[in-house]
Design a protein around this motif. Structure first.
Motif, short mmCIF file in Angstrom:
data_model
loop_
_atom_site.label_atom_id
_atom_site.label_comp_id
_atom_site.label_asym_id
_atom_site.label_seq_id
_atom_site.Cartn_x
_atom_site.Cartn_y
_atom_site.Cartn_z
N VAL A 513 0.86 -1.18 0.00
CA VAL A 513 0.00 0.00 0.00
C VAL A 513 0.90 1.23 0.00
N LEU A 514 0.58 2.19 -0.86
CA LEU A 514 1.34 3.46 -0.87
C LEU A 514 0.41 4.59 -0.49
N VAL A 515 0.88 5.42 0.43
CA VAL A 515 0.17 6.67 0.73
C VAL A 515 1.03 7.79 0.15
N SER A 516 0.43 8.61 -0.70
CA SER A 516 1.24 9.66 -1.31
C SER A 516 0.52 11.00 -1.24
N GLY A 517 1.33 12.04 -1.13
CA GLY A 517 0.75 13.38 -1.00
C GLY A 517 1.72 14.42 -1.50
N CYS A 518 1.42 15.67 -1.16
CA CYS A 518 2.26 16.79 -1.59
C CYS A 518 3.51 16.86 -0.71
N HIS A 519 4.57 17.42 -1.25
CA HIS A 519 5.72 17.76 -0.41
C HIS A 519 5.24 18.71 0.68
N PHE A 520 5.98 18.74 1.79
CA PHE A 520 5.54 19.55 2.93
C PHE A 520 5.27 20.99 2.51
N ALA A 521 6.16 21.53 1.68
CA ALA A 521 6.01 22.94 1.32
C ALA A 521 4.81 23.17 0.40
N ASP A 522 4.32 22.13 -0.25
CA ASP A 522 3.25 22.31 -1.24
C ASP A 522 1.87 21.95 -0.73
N ARG A 552 5.80 -2.90 3.83
CA ARG A 552 4.69 -3.06 2.89
C ARG A 552 3.79 -1.82 2.83
N LEU A 553 3.95 -0.95 3.79
CA LEU A 553 3.27 0.34 3.72
C LEU A 553 4.30 1.40 3.36
N GLN A 554 4.11 2.02 2.24
CA GLN A 554 5.07 3.00 1.75
C GLN A 554 4.49 4.42 1.79
N LEU A 555 5.40 5.38 1.92
CA LEU A 555 4.99 6.78 1.98
C LEU A 555 5.81 7.56 0.97
N GLU A 556 5.17 8.42 0.24
CA GLU A 556 5.92 9.20 -0.75
C GLU A 556 5.29 10.57 -0.99
N TRP A 557 6.15 11.58 -1.06
CA TRP A 557 5.67 12.92 -1.41
C TRP A 557 6.03 13.17 -2.87
N ILE A 558 5.01 13.36 -3.68
CA ILE A 558 5.22 13.52 -5.13
C ILE A 558 4.48 14.77 -5.59
N SER A 559 5.19 15.71 -6.13
CA SER A 559 4.53 16.94 -6.57
C SER A 559 3.92 16.75 -7.95
N MET A 570 6.59 3.91 -8.91
CA MET A 570 5.77 2.79 -9.38
C MET A 570 6.64 1.58 -9.75
N ARG A 571 7.76 1.87 -10.40
CA ARG A 571 8.66 0.77 -10.77
C ARG A 571 9.27 0.11 -9.52
N GLU A 572 9.65 0.96 -8.58
CA GLU A 572 10.24 0.40 -7.34
C GLU A 572 9.21 -0.42 -6.56
N LEU A 573 7.98 0.11 -6.50
CA LEU A 573 6.95 -0.61 -5.74
C LEU A 573 6.65 -1.95 -6.39
N GLU A 574 6.72 -1.98 -7.72
CA GLU A 574 6.46 -3.24 -8.42
C GLU A 574 7.52 -4.28 -8.05
N GLU A 575 8.78 -3.83 -7.95
CA GLU A 575 9.83 -4.75 -7.51
C GLU A 575 9.54 -5.25 -6.11
N MET A 576 9.07 -4.33 -5.25
CA MET A 576 8.77 -4.73 -3.87
C MET A 576 7.59 -5.70 -3.86
N ARG A 577 6.57 -5.37 -4.69
CA ARG A 577 5.37 -6.21 -4.70
C ARG A 577 5.71 -7.66 -5.08
N LYS A 578 6.60 -7.81 -6.08
CA LYS A 578 6.95 -9.15 -6.53
C LYS A 578 7.58 -9.98 -5.42
#
Lengths: 618, 48, 205
Positions: A513-522, A552-559, A570-578
């Motif tokens: 599972v990935l939770v993603s949001g804005c960078h802190f400043a954004d 298995r729980l990932q966090l990412e800030w993506i603008s 997405m590519r990295e998570l796919e490697e992890m998922r496998k």
């Protein structure tokens, strides 16, 4: 300035401060303290009789302390309102023995020693924050000798010295001998663009200000020798380069390199500047009559007061943050509040005026409407489920929830002020708060739809509307290719992602599972995504305790601009998922088999209480 | 001098030290090796 | 699939799915017809339609026609990012009397066809899954009302420097009552302390 004083639609409240703001866009209630100035500003006609008789002399702040003023004074000659004011800390007081002289000479009887502060209530629809800036104090840079050598002055002091209305009536003189200097140096970037002392940012105005100063000096005193020590000259605006050229044509020498040391010749009080000229690579010494430190701009040091009153946010450098750095540059994150001038970032007069007009126009959109639509996507509270614990209030970046723990008054959302981030919903420990259009039911239905077939093949991605979802869009627009295994659930803010959602996804067999949001400043909801981080950290602990790999729980800030990052993640998570094994997913499902949503627990409790009460009644 | 704490990247497994002030405001964290934000502060008992 | 053209009780869900080809932007890398057919099999879906460009007038007219003909009470458009056309489609369904919040969008273009250009089968499977997720959400959509609040036609300007002065004058000139609050005894701020200002070298006051 004069226009403001006489405009029929402007009520000027000087010597006043905003103390309280409540309400919301279109309907703010504001309390302003109008401090006692001890002179009736409407009656005073600035005849200056009082000024003449006042026996007190204190340094004049406006003239940078180069001259003195009286205890009864005008801040500047062109003051608006054109009225005197008494500095009570300096005044000897209305004691017949001590003083009271001004009172005697004032024909209009507009001096009142007993004047009190006045509280004024205002109702407004919009607020413009134009609280300005402070300037950098170069004392800490002792290599420049600002406090040690009198002939080292700041660029602000320069302005007063050269001004016809200044302490020397415009005769530019050096402090030690009151002679016009023959050689003068300017040091740039004082307090700016430094990793060590002062600030990291470029203060924007200082290059052009120095160029202006050199042209001004050359106009007043042709033949004066001028040297500017700089690291870069940033003359990027309209007509800027022309002025820079004019300065160079006037013979001003621009020397690339910031001085390492300034010494004073004790006899002549001249200054000896040692600098590495980075163009020639040689260390040079320059003897100068006077030195001007081109000091940088600071955010208002008292900015946190307004910040709290209006629930604004500030960037790491201390300036107020706009709603969006490109698309909403004058809107504050709080609806109905706008930013203008240096409060937002250092800027010159032209840019301040431009931004002020923009802010006024943005405010007029609201003010010229009889009624305004408010966000439909707001949170809502199930009053019965609410325990009035106040956790939602603490989490709300806008403080738009009314709740009273002491008196057990359940939470109520001030919908017009709610921006719809959903953090309250995710933080509520009882499942009593949910979001319109992003309800628990809707999100749970999405999680179920993702995981009801081949759950092992899929990564569940929560993406916030403003940044990470748009980052995924940008990856698409850029045709960046990544594996097709992720399924995105959009929420307005990552702050909406309830721990129930994450745990439920794991219960249904999600490998990652990935939770993603804005960078802190954004963050589009001030600081709502801080709560996301805290929640994910708690979930990592929780998962670990259950024996589930927290990885298995990932966090990412993506603008919104980080399509590349989205695709990479997405590519990295796919490697992890496998690498997630069937066994560990089964183990997780089993560990979570008794998972109950917060709201289910609360409902069960309420029902049990009710049953108990009925039993007692029987 | 700010206190330091040990962090672990839950993406690439890299462990590293970073300034950490338990009372200070939350800061955005990223793994210095892989830039992931899945950075977890390791408490004493988890460090092994 | 729900009974065609035969509305049951009022609260029965009747979902219309519109799959957009976006020219070749979507249809170029996944099988839109297969997605459309799959959508028909999903519970509560009354009709599933393929459009060349759902956002264009002919596409929007199709949505309106099907909403009326099939008495749809939820609309799912599977096309591009909601950040672009959600307002378009909300207005479209509102035109035929549906609450705009009963509309849901599936982002087949940015999140599927464009990022999986070279694996038609995988992209088609993912698109089907995405439509299923969108329909699942659509089942739980509820109408929302955008409330209105009255506005006090007055503005507070905090700070009487050059920015505050300009903002106050602009607002006041457009007929708005302005309260300009300044901490110091006079307005003017930093600007008033300057002698001349660049690039024109004129007086600051």
């Amino acid at each position: 300035m004069m226009d403001v004083g006489r405009h029929p639609n402007i009520k000027l409240l000087t010597y006043s401060e905003v103390e309280e703001v409540s309400g919301y866009v279109g309907n703010f209630n504001v309390k302003v303290r109008k401090k006692a100035r001890y002179v009736d500003e409407n009656e005073c006609n600035a005849c200056a009789e009082c000024f003449k008789v006042c026996p007190v002399a204190v340094p004049d702040e406006f003239q940078q302390g180069f001259s003195s003023r009286k205890a009864i004074y005008m801040q500047l000659p062109q003051a608006v309102p054109s009225s005197y004011i008494i500095d009570m800390e300096a005044c000897l007081g209305n004691n017949p023995i001590a003083c009271g002289k001004c009172l005697e000479v004032c024909d209009k009887k507009c001096i009142d020693y007993d004047m009190q502060d006045e509280m004024i209530d205002l109702k407004v629809g919009a607020i413009i924050v134009a609280t300005g800036m402070d300037v950098y104090d170069p004392t800490e840079l002792d290599e420049y000798g600002y406090r040690s050598f009198e002939n080292v002055i700041t660029s602000m002091e320069f302005e007063r010295l050269i001004c016809a209305g200044g302490p020397a009536q415009g005769h530019f003189i050096r402090p030690t001998d009151e002679k016009t200097p023959k050689t003068i140096g300017f040091i740039q970037c004082v307090g700016s663009r430094s990793e060590k002392r002062g600030n990291r940012y470029c203060s924007n105005i200082c290059c052009m200000n120095t160029i202006k100063d050199t042209v001004l000096l050359n106009d007043h005193y042709p033949g004066i020798e001028m040297k500017v020590f700089y690291m870069d000259i940033r003359a990027f605006g309209k007509a800027f380069e022309d002025l820079f050229r004019r300065s160079k044509e006037a013979g001003v020498k621009y020397i690339r390199g910031l001085p390492g040391e300034v010494r004073e010749d004790p006899k002549t009080r001249d200054l000896i500047v040692t600098v590495e000229n980075t163009t020639t690579g040689e260390v040079e010494q320059h003897e100068l009559d006077m030195l001007v430190l081109s000091i940088g701009v600071l955010p208002r040091q008292d900015g946190s007061g307004i910040q709290k009153l209006l629930t604004l946010s500030r960037t790491a450098d201390g300036f107020f943050m706009e709603s969006h750095p490109k698309l909403k540059p004058v809107d504050a994150p709080t609806k109905g509040v706008f930013l203008a001038g240096c409060a937002e970032f250092p800027k010159d007069v032209k840019d301040s005026v431009t931004q002020a007009s923009a802010a006024a126009a943005r405010a007029e959109i609201i003010l010229n409407a009889d009624k305004i639509k408010v966000e439909a996507i707001t949170s809502m509270v199930d009053k019965e489920m609410c325990t009035a614990c106040e956790i939602c209030y603490r989490a709300c970046p806008y403080k738009c929830i009314e709740v009273d723990r002491e008196n057990k008054i359940p939470a109520q959302i001030i919908e017009a002020a709610c921006a719809g981030c959903g953090t309250c919903g995710a933080e509520c420990p009882f499942g009593a708060v949910t979001m319109r259009h992003f309800t628990d039911d809707q999100i749970i239905a999405q999680i179920e739809a993702i995981l009801d077939e081949d759950p092992m093949e899929k990564t569940v991605v929560f993406a916030c509307n403003w940044c990470s979802y748009q980052g995924a869009d940008f990856a698409g627009i850029s045709r960046l290719q990544y594996p097709p295994n992720q399924r995105i659930i959009r929420t307005m803010c990552s702050g909406r992602v309830d721990e129930d959602f994450v745990l439920y996804a794991f219960k249904l067999g999600a490998p990652i599972v990935l939770v993603s949001g804005c960078h802190f400043a954004d963050c589009h909801y001030i600081d709502a995504n801080r709560w996301t981080q805290k929640r994910v950290e708690k979930l990592w602990d929780k998962l670990e305790k259950m024996g589930v790999r927290p990885e298995r729980l990932q966090l990412e800030w993506i603008s919104a601009a980080e399509g590349q990052k989205f695709a990479k993640v997405m590519r990295e998570l796919e490697e992890m998922r496998k690498k997630v094994t069937k066994e560990e997913v089964e183990f997780t499902k089993n560990a979570l088999k008794d998972l109950k949503f917060k709201r289910e627990k609360r409902k069960a409790k309420l029902q049990a209480d009710k049953a108990k009460a009925e039993k007692v009644a029987v | 001098m700010a206190e330091e704490a040990t962090f672990k990247c839950l993406r690439c497994g890299h462990e590293f030290k970073m300034p950490f002030d338990p009372k200070g405001p939350l800061v955005e964290r990223a793994c210095p090796k892989c830039q992931s934000n899945s950075v977890r502060r390791m408490k004493e008992e988890q460090k092994k | 699939m729900a009974d065609k053209k035969n509305p049951g009780k009022e609260d029965d869900l009747r979902i219309g799915v519109f799959v957009c080809e976006c020219g070749l932007n979507i249809a170029g890398s996944l099988d839109c017809e297969e997605v459309r057919k799959y959508a028909e099999t999903l519970p509560d879906v009354a009709v599933s339609v393929l459009n060349k460009y759902t956002c264009a007038d002919p596409g929007q007219n199709e949505i309106k026609r099907y909403v009326k003909e099939y008495d749809l009470n939820r609309v799912v458009v599977s096309s591009c990012t909601p950040l672009m056309h959600e307002p378009t489609f909300r207005a479209c369904v509102a035109d035929v009397g549906l609450n705009p919040y009963l509309f849901e969008m599936v982002n087949l273009r940015e999140h599927c066809s464009w990022v999986h250009l070279h694996d038609r089968k995988a992209a088609t499977d993912k698109a089907k899954d995405m439509v299923k997720i969108g329909v699942a959400r659509a089942r739980h959509l509820e109408p929302q009302i955008e409330k209105t609040v009255p506005v006090t036609k007055a503005a507070l300007v905090i700070g009487g420097g050059v920015a505050g002065i300009q903002a106050s004058l602009d607002l006041a000139d457009s007929g708005i009552q302005v309260y300009l609050v300044e901490k110091d005894p006079s307005i003017g701020g930093i600007m008033a302390a300057l002698d001349k200002t660049y690039p024109t070298m004129d007086c600051s006051i």
